[in-house]
Write a protein that holds these residues in place. Structure first.
Motif, PDB file in Angstrom:
ATOM      1  N   TYR A 167       0.833  -1.196   0.000  1.00  0.00           N
ATOM      2  CA  TYR A 167       0.000   0.000   0.000  1.00  0.00           C
ATOM      3  C   TYR A 167       0.869   1.247   0.000  1.00  0.00           C
ATOM      4  O   TYR A 167       2.056   1.196   0.344  1.00  0.00           O
ATOM      5  CB  TYR A 167      -0.922   0.013   1.234  1.00  0.00           C
ATOM      6  CG  TYR A 167      -0.154   0.129   2.522  1.00  0.00           C
ATOM      7  CD1 TYR A 167       0.124   1.383   3.079  1.00  0.00           C
ATOM      8  CD2 TYR A 167       0.336  -0.990   3.173  1.00  0.00           C
ATOM      9  CE1 TYR A 167       0.856   1.499   4.252  1.00  0.00           C
ATOM     10  CE2 TYR A 167       1.069  -0.878   4.347  1.00  0.00           C
ATOM     11  CZ  TYR A 167       1.325   0.362   4.876  1.00  0.00           C
ATOM     12  OH  TYR A 167       2.064   0.482   6.031  1.00  0.00           O
ATOM     13  N   THR A 168       0.248   2.339  -0.378  1.00  0.00           N
ATOM     14  CA  THR A 168       0.878   3.651  -0.304  1.00  0.00           C
ATOM     15  C   THR A 168      -0.015   4.520   0.570  1.00  0.00           C
ATOM     16  O   THR A 168      -1.204   4.672   0.273  1.00  0.00           O
ATOM     17  CB  THR A 168       1.001   4.273  -1.706  1.00  0.00           C
ATOM     18  OG1 THR A 168       1.788   3.397  -2.522  1.00  0.00           O
ATOM     19  CG2 THR A 168       1.644   5.648  -1.645  1.00  0.00           C
TER      20      THR A 168
ATOM     21  N   GLN B 110      -3.748   3.518  -0.295  1.00  0.00           N
ATOM     22  CA  GLN B 110      -3.977   3.100  -1.674  1.00  0.00           C
ATOM     23  C   GLN B 110      -3.281   1.762  -1.887  1.00  0.00           C
ATOM     24  O   GLN B 110      -2.103   1.616  -1.582  1.00  0.00           O
ATOM     25  CB  GLN B 110      -3.414   4.137  -2.667  1.00  0.00           C
ATOM     26  CG  GLN B 110      -4.127   5.471  -2.631  1.00  0.00           C
ATOM     27  CD  GLN B 110      -5.559   5.398  -3.105  1.00  0.00           C
ATOM     28  OE1 GLN B 110      -5.928   4.539  -3.892  1.00  0.00           O
ATOM     29  NE2 GLN B 110      -6.389   6.310  -2.608  1.00  0.00           N
TER      30      GLN B 110
ATOM     31  N   ASP C 251      -1.272  -1.035  -3.619  1.00  0.00           N
ATOM     32  CA  ASP C 251      -0.238  -1.073  -4.659  1.00  0.00           C
ATOM     33  C   ASP C 251      -0.618  -2.119  -5.705  1.00  0.00           C
ATOM     34  O   ASP C 251      -1.233  -3.127  -5.386  1.00  0.00           O
ATOM     35  CB  ASP C 251       1.123  -1.442  -4.062  1.00  0.00           C
ATOM     36  CG  ASP C 251       1.709  -0.309  -3.205  1.00  0.00           C
ATOM     37  OD1 ASP C 251       1.203   0.830  -3.278  1.00  0.00           O
ATOM     38  OD2 ASP C 251       2.680  -0.574  -2.482  1.00  0.00           O
TER      39      ASP C 251
ATOM     40  N   CYS D 172      -1.784   7.750   2.006  1.00  0.00           N
ATOM     41  CA  CYS D 172      -2.174   9.079   1.533  1.00  0.00           C
ATOM     42  C   CYS D 172      -2.540   9.965   2.720  1.00  0.00           C
ATOM     43  O   CYS D 172      -3.234  10.966   2.564  1.00  0.00           O
ATOM     44  CB  CYS D 172      -3.359   8.963   0.581  1.00  0.00           C
ATOM     45  SG  CYS D 172      -2.993   8.031  -0.907  1.00  0.00           S
TER      46      CYS D 172
ATOM     47  N   SER E 198       0.562   4.733   8.871  1.00  0.00           N
ATOM     48  CA  SER E 198       0.789   3.483   8.159  1.00  0.00           C
ATOM     49  C   SER E 198      -0.365   2.521   8.455  1.00  0.00           C
ATOM     50  O   SER E 198      -1.199   2.775   9.335  1.00  0.00           O
ATOM     51  CB  SER E 198       2.106   2.852   8.625  1.00  0.00           C
ATOM     52  OG  SER E 198       1.987   2.410   9.974  1.00  0.00           O
TER      53      SER E 198
END
Length: 152
Positions: free
Chosen positions: A27-28, A149, A151, A30, A34
């Motif tokens: 995941y990233t 988001q 990955d 935003c 975390s």
């Protein structure tokens, strides 16, 4: 402003599954937290439904009817408000490990579901049925997990 995912969970088990899925896929973020921090926060907030909230959180119980009318509808929207400050006891540390916190959140969900008695009154909304309190926690999980988001 970053476009966030739109998430809606039928129950807390769906939220735990989403956390596991994010851990697996990657995941990233935003937002500020975390996956591990979000899962720690979610556990810290939902565990008192079983264990009881600190007494000081009931000081503003007289405001619960207004909170149900004003805040609850906002939380039920897919674009629930951002930036609402939480009590410091619910803020996760920076140095958490995603895998451990996802596992701990899944355990917290199982514990929530296996609880046989009444849940403790919610600090903002008061006494709620099992269905209502699970909805609140599921909405809360969707609110936070939307900031990650997937990955790939």
């Amino acid at each position: 402003m970053t476009n966030l995912r739109t998430l809606q969970f039928n129950d807390l088990s769906d939220a735990a599954e989403e956390a596991r899925s994010l851990l697996q896929a990657g995941y990233t973020p935003c937002g500020n937290w975390s996956l591990g921090q979000i899962c720690r926060h979610l556990s810290l907030v939902q565990n008192p439904s079983v264990d009881g909230y600190p007494a000081w959180m009931s000081l503003f119980a007289f405001m619960r009817p207004a909170m149900r009318r004003w805040l609850l509808p906002k939380l039920r929207r897919p674009d629930s408000p951002r930036g609402i400050r939480t009590a410091s006891i619910f803020v996760p540390p920076d140095d958490v490990i995603d895998q451990e916190e996802v596992d701990a959140f899944a355990h917290s969900v199982k514990r929530f579901h296996s609880h046989l008695g009444e849940y403790a009154p919610h600090p903002a909304f008061g006494r709620m049925s099992r269905t209502e309190i699970e909805e609140i926690h599921s909405l809360h999980a969707a609110h936070h997990l939307r900031f990650l988001q997937r990955d790939g």
